[in-house]
Write an enzyme that holds these catalytic residues in place. Structure first.
Site, short mmCIF file in Angstrom:
data_model
loop_
_atom_site.label_atom_id
_atom_site.label_comp_id
_atom_site.label_asym_id
_atom_site.label_seq_id
_atom_site.Cartn_x
_atom_site.Cartn_y
_atom_site.Cartn_z
N ALA A 180 -7.32 59.49 -80.54
CA ALA A 180 -8.11 59.85 -79.35
C ALA A 180 -7.81 58.98 -78.14
O ALA A 180 -8.01 59.40 -77.00
CB ALA A 180 -9.59 59.77 -79.69
N ALA A 181 -7.33 57.75 -78.38
CA ALA A 181 -7.06 56.86 -77.25
C ALA A 181 -5.63 56.99 -76.73
O ALA A 181 -5.24 56.29 -75.80
CB ALA A 181 -7.32 55.41 -77.66
N GLN A 227 -2.09 59.12 -75.29
CA GLN A 227 -1.90 59.89 -74.05
C GLN A 227 -2.23 61.37 -74.21
O GLN A 227 -2.78 61.98 -73.30
CB GLN A 227 -0.54 59.64 -73.42
CG GLN A 227 0.65 59.69 -74.33
CD GLN A 227 1.92 60.07 -73.58
OE1 GLN A 227 1.93 60.14 -72.36
NE2 GLN A 227 2.98 60.35 -74.32
N GLY A 271 -4.44 62.49 -76.37
CA GLY A 271 -5.91 62.46 -76.47
C GLY A 271 -6.56 62.46 -75.09
O GLY A 271 -7.52 63.20 -74.84
N ARG A 330 13.29 62.72 -85.35
CA ARG A 330 12.04 62.88 -86.08
C ARG A 330 12.13 62.40 -87.53
O ARG A 330 11.14 61.92 -88.08
CB ARG A 330 11.61 64.33 -86.06
CG ARG A 330 10.93 64.68 -84.77
CD ARG A 330 10.57 66.15 -84.76
NE ARG A 330 10.14 66.53 -83.43
CZ ARG A 330 10.96 66.62 -82.41
NH1 ARG A 330 12.24 66.36 -82.56
NH2 ARG A 330 10.51 66.94 -81.22
N ASN A 359 4.94 57.92 -90.43
CA ASN A 359 3.76 58.77 -90.23
C ASN A 359 3.24 59.41 -91.50
O ASN A 359 2.07 59.80 -91.56
CB ASN A 359 4.08 59.85 -89.19
CG ASN A 359 4.07 59.25 -87.80
OD1 ASN A 359 3.20 58.45 -87.49
ND2 ASN A 359 5.04 59.60 -86.98
N GLN A 378 -5.60 61.28 -94.48
CA GLN A 378 -6.39 62.17 -93.62
C GLN A 378 -6.63 63.51 -94.31
O GLN A 378 -7.72 64.09 -94.19
CB GLN A 378 -5.71 62.33 -92.25
CG GLN A 378 -5.77 61.01 -91.46
CD GLN A 378 -5.30 61.10 -90.04
OE1 GLN A 378 -4.84 62.15 -89.57
NE2 GLN A 378 -5.40 60.00 -89.32
N GLY A 429 0.81 65.49 -84.29
CA GLY A 429 1.59 64.26 -84.48
C GLY A 429 2.89 64.55 -85.23
O GLY A 429 2.89 65.27 -86.24
N ASP A 472 6.60 74.57 -77.79
CA ASP A 472 7.95 75.13 -77.75
C ASP A 472 7.90 76.58 -77.26
O ASP A 472 8.72 77.01 -76.45
CB ASP A 472 8.57 75.08 -79.15
CG ASP A 472 8.43 73.69 -79.76
OD1 ASP A 472 9.04 72.76 -79.25
OD2 ASP A 472 7.66 73.54 -80.73
N HIS A 512 9.39 72.10 -85.65
CA HIS A 512 9.22 71.54 -84.29
C HIS A 512 10.18 70.36 -84.15
O HIS A 512 9.81 69.20 -84.29
CB HIS A 512 7.78 71.09 -84.06
CG HIS A 512 7.63 70.35 -82.75
ND1 HIS A 512 7.78 70.96 -81.54
CD2 HIS A 512 7.38 69.05 -82.49
CE1 HIS A 512 7.64 70.06 -80.57
NE2 HIS A 512 7.39 68.89 -81.12
N1 LIG Z 1 3.99 69.05 -81.78
C1 LIG Z 1 4.25 68.83 -80.50
O1 LIG Z 1 4.63 69.75 -79.77
C2 LIG Z 1 4.10 67.46 -79.89
C3 LIG Z 1 4.24 67.31 -78.51
C4 LIG Z 1 4.08 66.04 -77.95
C5 LIG Z 1 3.82 64.95 -78.75
N2 LIG Z 1 3.72 65.12 -80.09
C6 LIG Z 1 3.40 64.00 -80.98
O2 LIG Z 1 2.00 63.71 -80.86
C7 LIG Z 1 1.77 62.37 -81.30
C8 LIG Z 1 0.88 61.62 -80.33
O3 LIG Z 1 1.52 61.46 -79.10
P1 LIG Z 1 0.90 60.56 -77.95
O4 LIG Z 1 1.84 60.65 -76.82
O5 LIG Z 1 -0.55 60.87 -77.73
O6 LIG Z 1 1.04 59.13 -78.60
P2 LIG Z 1 0.27 57.77 -78.18
O7 LIG Z 1 1.02 56.65 -78.79
O8 LIG Z 1 -0.04 57.75 -76.74
O9 LIG Z 1 -1.10 57.93 -78.95
C9 LIG Z 1 -1.16 57.95 -80.33
C10 LIG Z 1 -2.52 57.39 -80.69
O10 LIG Z 1 -2.69 57.57 -82.08
C11 LIG Z 1 -3.35 56.43 -82.57
N3 LIG Z 1 -3.13 56.35 -84.00
C12 LIG Z 1 -2.04 55.87 -84.66
N4 LIG Z 1 -2.25 55.95 -85.97
C13 LIG Z 1 -3.45 56.51 -86.16
C14 LIG Z 1 -4.23 56.82 -87.30
N5 LIG Z 1 -3.79 56.58 -88.53
N6 LIG Z 1 -5.44 57.39 -87.10
C15 LIG Z 1 -5.92 57.63 -85.88
N7 LIG Z 1 -5.24 57.31 -84.75
C16 LIG Z 1 -4.02 56.77 -84.90
C17 LIG Z 1 -2.75 55.27 -81.77
O11 LIG Z 1 -3.59 54.12 -81.80
C18 LIG Z 1 -2.65 55.89 -80.40
O12 LIG Z 1 -3.81 55.67 -79.62
C19 LIG Z 1 3.17 61.77 -81.47
O13 LIG Z 1 3.53 61.87 -82.84
C20 LIG Z 1 4.05 62.68 -80.66
O14 LIG Z 1 5.39 62.65 -81.08
C21 LIG Z 1 3.84 66.35 -80.68
O1 LIG Z 2 10.04 65.55 -78.84
C1 LIG Z 2 9.19 64.69 -79.04
O2 LIG Z 2 9.36 63.70 -79.75
C2 LIG Z 2 7.84 64.84 -78.40
C3 LIG Z 2 7.26 66.16 -78.63
O3 LIG Z 2 7.37 66.61 -79.95
C4 LIG Z 2 7.74 67.20 -77.68
O4 LIG Z 2 8.25 68.22 -78.13
O5 LIG Z 2 7.58 66.99 -76.46
#
Ligand SMILES: NC(=O)c1ccc[n+]([C@@H]2O[C@H](COP(=O)([O-])OP(=O)(O)OC[C@H]3O[C@@H](n4cnc5c(N)ncnc54)[C@H](O)[C@@H]3O)[C@@H](O)[C@H]2O)c1
Ligand SMILES: O=C(O)C[C@H](O)C(=O)O
Length: 325
Positions: free
Chosen positions: A10-11, A13, A15, A96, A103, A110, A128, A157, A185
């Site tokens: 939640a904290a 980016q 989130g 990835r 991860n 969870q 994530g 995507d 993804h």
């Molecule tokens: N599927 C998609 O299309 C897509 C797109 C963008 C980003 N992402 C993924 O989303 C995820 C989050 O991205 P972000 O930019 O918010 O990252 P970020 O680092 O800004 O935030 C991640 C947050 O997760 C918290 N965290 C870590 N482990 C945790 C746990 N076990 N339980 C609860 N919280 C936990 C961290 O403290 C942090 O605040 C990344 O894995 C990123 O690659 C996926």
């Molecule tokens: O590609 C990444 O690692 C971040 C995210 O999954 C995205 O597609 O923007």
């Protein structure tokens, strides 16, 4: 009735871009009150509290409460919607696959917490990365929850593909139907325009094959890396937007005359091994995703789908070897 929405990370980016939209009613509509249950690691709790203060300061009429946890069992108790965002984002040059081990350990516990205490109607979206395999890990740790409640996000995507095709054809995204993201993804994903229409015409008739192969597919598939390169951080607002789109469509249903893309548990359709969480053309009705059936897949598309699905099979084998499933 109030809906409990659990958001992990939640904290982070994403989130920060997501929570305000959920609280304002963009996830579940203007008539559904929400209670946010935020999960962070202990180091993230203070920042999550800061975000909660800001949420309070918005005075959202639909927001009934915010609770912050550093314990998954508590955070998922009673969850109707679970957005699993918290993970380690990919940094420059990282693929990835490198993230699987880091991860994987997050998503097993969870899944167990969801199994133990989420609401009977829980719907889970994993954002994530590596999202498909993280979703698989969580699903395998939640044997009492129907497997089809676990999904991973390929809507970003899908939206990227819509936008690229609209730009190329000089149309609006609202004029495009039936685009599909297949597979993982990741950079192997296959954005498929061969069933898509643009303003009623077959998309494939409007663009050159060379553009599809040399520009469209790589641009969509590598967009995440391009955003990281440009922004110095992975996509956040667009990812949050896609998460909203995914859950809203899942709950409220999709339009009958088109489809969208989501990574859902395979039932073996289109030769994707059963049980893998892979992206398909999907519609939602009655609160459940269904795979659009009966599409003809030509040799080019078959090769691309198979390549991405093979990567998912490899990821599944890797997490099996690591004892994560
Ligand atoms: N599927 C998609 O299309 C897509 C797109 C963008 C980003 N992402 C993924 O989303 C995820 C989050 O991205 P972000 O930019 O918010 O990252 P970020 O680092 O800004 O935030 C991640 C947050 O997760 C918290 N965290 C870590 N482990 C945790 C746990 N076990 N339980 C609860 N919280 C936990 C961290 O403290 C942090 O605040 C990344 O894995 C990123 O690659 C996926
Ligand atoms: O590609 C990444 O690692 C971040 C995210 O999954 C995205 O597609 O923007």
């Amino acid at each position: 009735m109030t809906v409990n929405v659990t958001v992990t990370g939640a904290a982070g980016q994403i989130g920060y871009a997501l929570l305000f939209r959920i609280a304002s009613g963009q996830l579940l509509g203007p008539d559904t009150p929400v209670r946010l249950r935020l999960l962070e690691i202990p180091q993230g709790v203070k920042a999550a509290e800061g975000t909660a203060m800001e949420l309070d300061d918005c005075a959202f009429p639909l927001l009934e409460g915010i609770d912050i946890f550093d314990d998954a069992t508590q955070a998922f108790a009673g969850a109707n919607v679970a957005l699993l965002v918290g993970a380690r984002p990919r940094s420059k040059g990282m693929e990835r696959g490198d993230l699987l081990e880091a991860n994987g350990g997050i998503f097993g516990p969870q899944g167990e917490a969801i199994n133990a205490g989420a609401a009977d109607d829980v719907r889970v979206l994993v954002v994530g990365n590596p999202a498909n395999t993280n979703a698989l890990i969580a699903q395998r740790h939640a044997p009492d929850v129907p497997a089809d409640r676990f999904t991973a996000m390929t809507r970003l995507d899908h939206n990227r593909a819509l936008s690229q095709l609209a730009k190329k054809t000089g149309t609006s995204v609202s004029e495009i139907t039936n685009l599909t993201i297949w597979g993982n993804h990741s950079a192997t994903q296959y954005p498929d325009v061969f069933h898509a229409t643009v303003a009623g015409k077959p998309a494939a008739d409007l663009v050159e094959t060379s553009w599809l192969e040399d520009e469209f597919i790589p641009t969509v598939a590598k967009r995440g890396a391009a955003i990281i390169e440009a922004r110095g951080a992975s996509s956040a607002a667009s990812a949050a937007n896609a998460a909203i789109d995914h859950v809203r469509d899942w709950v409220a249903g999709t339009a009958a005359d088109s489809w969208t893309s989501a990574a859902i548990v395979s039932d073996g359709s289109y030769g994707v091994p059963e049980g893998l969480i892979s992206s398909f053309p999907v519609r939602s009705a009655g609160g459940a995703w269904e795979i659009v059936q009966g599409l003809e897949i030509d040799e080019f598309s078959r090769g691309k789908i198979d390549a991405s699905v093979s990567e998912l099979v490899e990821e599944r084998e890797a997490v099996q070897k690591l004892g994560l499933i």
